[in-house]
Design a protein around this motif. Sequence first.
Motif, mmCIF file in Angstrom:
data_model
loop_
_atom_site.group_PDB
_atom_site.id
_atom_site.type_symbol
_atom_site.label_atom_id
_atom_site.label_comp_id
_atom_site.label_asym_id
_atom_site.label_seq_id
_atom_site.Cartn_x
_atom_site.Cartn_y
_atom_site.Cartn_z
ATOM 1 N N ALA A 143 0.847 -1.195 0.000
ATOM 2 C CA ALA A 143 0.000 0.000 0.000
ATOM 3 C C ALA A 143 0.877 1.237 0.000
ATOM 4 O O ALA A 143 2.050 1.199 0.404
ATOM 5 N N PHE A 144 0.321 2.323 -0.501
ATOM 6 C CA PHE A 144 0.923 3.646 -0.330
ATOM 7 C C PHE A 144 -0.102 4.434 0.482
ATOM 8 O O PHE A 144 -1.169 4.785 -0.047
ATOM 9 N N GLY A 145 0.175 4.654 1.733
ATOM 10 C CA GLY A 145 -0.814 5.295 2.608
ATOM 11 C C GLY A 145 -2.075 4.442 2.653
ATOM 12 O O GLY A 145 -2.006 3.235 2.903
ATOM 13 N N ASP A 146 -3.208 5.085 2.338
ATOM 14 C CA ASP A 146 -4.489 4.355 2.376
ATOM 15 C C ASP A 146 -4.738 3.568 1.095
ATOM 16 O O ASP A 146 -5.696 2.797 1.009
ATOM 17 N N LYS A 147 -3.892 3.817 0.099
ATOM 18 C CA LYS A 147 -4.156 3.197 -1.205
ATOM 19 C C LYS A 147 -3.532 1.789 -1.268
ATOM 20 O O LYS A 147 -2.298 1.641 -1.300
ATOM 21 N N VAL A 148 -4.406 0.799 -1.265
ATOM 22 C CA VAL A 148 -3.917 -0.591 -1.281
ATOM 23 C C VAL A 148 -3.680 -1.004 -2.733
ATOM 24 O O VAL A 148 -4.557 -0.854 -3.591
ATOM 25 N N ILE A 149 -2.487 -1.504 -2.994
ATOM 26 C CA ILE A 149 -2.153 -1.931 -4.363
ATOM 27 C C ILE A 149 -2.334 -3.447 -4.517
ATOM 28 O O ILE A 149 -2.892 -3.919 -5.498
ATOM 29 N N HIS A 150 -1.845 -4.188 -3.527
ATOM 30 C CA HIS A 150 -1.997 -5.656 -3.556
ATOM 31 C C HIS A 150 -2.584 -6.130 -2.236
ATOM 32 O O HIS A 150 -2.205 -5.622 -1.176
ATOM 33 N N GLY A 157 -1.095 -6.986 -16.974
ATOM 34 C CA GLY A 157 -2.139 -6.360 -16.165
ATOM 35 C C GLY A 157 -2.353 -4.959 -16.692
ATOM 36 O O GLY A 157 -1.466 -4.398 -17.343
ATOM 37 N N GLY A 158 -3.509 -4.397 -16.408
ATOM 38 C CA GLY A 158 -3.810 -3.056 -16.899
ATOM 39 C C GLY A 158 -2.832 -2.027 -16.336
ATOM 40 O O GLY A 158 -2.113 -2.304 -15.373
ATOM 41 N N SER A 159 -2.819 -0.839 -16.950
ATOM 42 C CA SER A 159 -1.971 0.237 -16.448
ATOM 43 C C SER A 159 -2.374 0.574 -15.017
ATOM 44 O O SER A 159 -3.565 0.739 -14.744
ATOM 45 N N GLY A 160 -1.403 0.634 -14.138
ATOM 46 C CA GLY A 160 -1.696 0.975 -12.748
ATOM 47 C C GLY A 160 -2.181 -0.200 -11.918
ATOM 48 O O GLY A 160 -2.548 -0.035 -10.747
ATOM 49 N N SER A 161 -2.154 -1.420 -12.479
ATOM 50 C CA SER A 161 -2.633 -2.589 -11.718
ATOM 51 C C SER A 161 -1.624 -3.029 -10.649
ATOM 52 O O SER A 161 -1.977 -3.780 -9.743
ATOM 53 N N GLY A 162 -0.387 -2.578 -10.780
ATOM 54 C CA GLY A 162 0.583 -2.879 -9.724
ATOM 55 C C GLY A 162 1.707 -3.819 -10.131
ATOM 56 O O GLY A 162 2.345 -4.432 -9.269
ATOM 57 N N LYS A 163 2.014 -3.886 -11.419
ATOM 58 C CA LYS A 163 3.087 -4.784 -11.875
ATOM 59 C C LYS A 163 4.463 -4.295 -11.387
ATOM 60 O O LYS A 163 5.258 -5.068 -10.872
ATOM 61 N N SER A 164 4.703 -2.986 -11.584
ATOM 62 C CA SER A 164 6.020 -2.465 -11.177
ATOM 63 C C SER A 164 6.168 -2.485 -9.664
ATOM 64 O O SER A 164 7.257 -2.776 -9.152
ATOM 65 N N VAL A 165 5.079 -2.207 -8.941
ATOM 66 C CA VAL A 165 5.159 -2.263 -7.479
ATOM 67 C C VAL A 165 5.454 -3.708 -7.044
ATOM 68 O O VAL A 165 6.254 -3.949 -6.143
ATOM 69 N N LEU A 166 4.853 -4.673 -7.727
ATOM 70 C CA LEU A 166 5.140 -6.084 -7.416
ATOM 71 C C LEU A 166 6.623 -6.386 -7.656
ATOM 72 O O LEU A 166 7.290 -6.990 -6.812
ATOM 73 N N ASP A 224 11.691 -5.384 -17.080
ATOM 74 C CA ASP A 224 10.492 -4.544 -16.963
ATOM 75 C C ASP A 224 10.205 -3.910 -18.322
ATOM 76 O O ASP A 224 10.944 -3.030 -18.768
ATOM 77 N N GLU A 225 9.164 -4.381 -18.971
ATOM 78 C CA GLU A 225 8.734 -3.903 -20.292
ATOM 79 C C GLU A 225 9.901 -3.727 -21.269
ATOM 80 O O GLU A 225 10.141 -2.639 -21.784
ATOM 81 N N PRO A 226 10.630 -4.818 -21.531
ATOM 82 C CA PRO A 226 11.843 -4.686 -22.340
ATOM 83 C C PRO A 226 11.596 -4.318 -23.796
ATOM 84 O O PRO A 226 12.466 -3.722 -24.421
ATOM 85 N N THR A 275 5.331 -7.176 -19.133
ATOM 86 C CA THR A 275 5.181 -6.736 -20.521
ATOM 87 C C THR A 275 3.735 -6.370 -20.839
ATOM 88 O O THR A 275 2.796 -6.845 -20.201
ATOM 89 N N HIS A 276 3.606 -5.472 -21.812
ATOM 90 C CA HIS A 276 2.281 -5.217 -22.392
ATOM 91 C C HIS A 276 2.224 -5.860 -23.777
ATOM 92 O O HIS A 276 1.218 -5.763 -24.469
ATOM 93 N N ASP A 277 3.343 -6.472 -24.166
ATOM 94 C CA ASP A 277 3.515 -6.906 -25.547
ATOM 95 C C ASP A 277 2.929 -8.314 -25.740
ATOM 96 O O ASP A 277 3.517 -9.313 -25.317
HETATM 97 N N1 LIG Z 1 5.834 5.760 -5.018
HETATM 98 C C1 LIG Z 1 4.500 5.724 -5.121
HETATM 99 N N2 LIG Z 1 3.700 6.463 -4.342
HETATM 100 C C2 LIG Z 1 2.353 6.406 -4.434
HETATM 101 N N3 LIG Z 1 1.692 5.603 -5.311
HETATM 102 C C3 LIG Z 1 2.438 4.848 -6.130
HETATM 103 C C4 LIG Z 1 3.868 4.854 -6.080
HETATM 104 N N4 LIG Z 1 4.330 3.980 -7.013
HETATM 105 C C5 LIG Z 1 3.238 3.456 -7.607
HETATM 106 N N5 LIG Z 1 2.111 3.969 -7.073
HETATM 107 C C6 LIG Z 1 0.739 3.615 -7.450
HETATM 108 O O1 LIG Z 1 0.609 2.221 -7.431
HETATM 109 C C7 LIG Z 1 -0.262 1.785 -8.468
HETATM 110 C C8 LIG Z 1 0.408 0.698 -9.272
HETATM 111 O O2 LIG Z 1 1.496 1.275 -9.977
HETATM 112 P P1 LIG Z 1 2.466 0.415 -10.904
HETATM 113 O O3 LIG Z 1 3.517 1.351 -11.399
HETATM 114 O O4 LIG Z 1 2.910 -0.790 -10.190
HETATM 115 O O5 LIG Z 1 1.477 0.003 -12.075
HETATM 116 P P2 LIG Z 1 1.817 -0.847 -13.379
HETATM 117 O O6 LIG Z 1 0.876 -2.007 -13.395
HETATM 118 O O7 LIG Z 1 3.271 -1.154 -13.433
HETATM 119 O O8 LIG Z 1 1.390 0.199 -14.507
HETATM 120 P P3 LIG Z 1 1.952 0.445 -15.998
HETATM 121 O O9 LIG Z 1 1.553 -0.740 -16.801
HETATM 122 O O10 LIG Z 1 1.220 1.675 -16.430
HETATM 123 O O11 LIG Z 1 3.453 0.640 -15.910
HETATM 124 C C9 LIG Z 1 -0.624 3.017 -9.286
HETATM 125 O O12 LIG Z 1 -1.886 3.470 -8.889
HETATM 126 C C10 LIG Z 1 0.434 4.022 -8.892
HETATM 127 O O13 LIG Z 1 -0.068 5.330 -8.935
#
Ligand SMILES: Nc1ncnc2c1ncn2[C@@H]1O[C@H](COP(=O)(O)OP(=O)(O)OP(=O)(O)O)[C@@H](O)[C@H]1O
Length: 262
Positions: free
Chosen positions: A22-29, A46-55, A173-175, A206-208
């Motif tokens: 999570a980032f603050g109150d925002k739960v990602i996974h 996963g869709g944009s913003g679904s949390g792949k990079s955070v994972l 990451d998205e090579p 990947t999105h590819d």
């Molecule tokens: N440092 C951060 N602080 C606050 N929120 C963050 C931070 N990093 C990522 N997020 C939020 O976490 C969520 C997931 O982000 P992430 O970058 O993992 O998505 P993604 O699936 O990799 O997207 P994309 O395909 O567009 O790259 C998004 O809503 C993003 O705004």
Amino acid sequence: MRALVETDAEDVPIRVKGLRTAFGDKVIHEDLGLEVKRGEILGVVGGSGSGKSVLLNTILGLKQPDGGSVEIFGQDIRDPQAHSEVERRIGVMFQQGALFSFLTVQENVEAPLLEHTKLTREYVHDLARLKIKLAGLPEDAGCLKPAELSGGMRKRAGVARAIALDPDILFLDEPTAGLDPIAAAEFDDLIRTLRDALGFTVFIITHDLDTLYAICDRVAVVADKKIAAVATIKELERSDHPWIRSYLLGPRGRAAKKEKES
Ligand SMILES: Nc1ncnc2c1ncn2[C@@H]1O[C@H](COP(=O)(O)OP(=O)(O)OP(=O)(O)O)[C@@H](O)[C@H]1O
């Protein structure tokens, strides 16, 4: 018993259990689970913003989990000693290759070898040259700076650096983002060839769609804060999950499937 545990950890080099981020109150996974098998190429979509990079960042120990656990080779990445051992066994290529712009390709590839090994300068030089060659770059690319390379060559330089330490897991990451379809297909071939030759496990965000069809043994789908599915692409085509259906059965998905079948 110990041998059994060790074998299991080597056969499942990445194990994520009940992960919460999570980032603050925002739960990602929330309660995310994933097991990656040794030697496989796992595509993560996963869709944009679904949390792949955070994972990815959480698996790499760059972001602390808010709950659950991440084990790499059976070691909890929160343990600082385990983290440094694990670091030695993984290679990472972030988007854009993340090369040092002020160093040549040769120096970029030498950097992890100088940091993590006690090899002689001469040996490091020769090893870096070998990795540059393995990544499919011409010999003279070693003396160029990243800005002097094409997008495709920069990605290859990123791979050369990521495989410098003979990793057991390669994270990408998205090579293929930003590459034309021919360069992207050549890059996919490179990853499969390296995996077949060197035997490492590949975790590739990947999105590819072409990459999924061309080289991924399994595909994990990040949706609804979890891994919504992990299966072969053929199995995913039969999924009734709405995001998976629109992703794979939309026009781009159909084109990638057709290309693979032709
Ligand atoms: N440092 C951060 N602080 C606050 N929120 C963050 C931070 N990093 C990522 N997020 C939020 O976490 C969520 C997931 O982000 P992430 O970058 O993992 O998505 P993604 O699936 O990799 O997207 P994309 O395909 O567009 O790259 C998004 O809503 C993003 O705004």
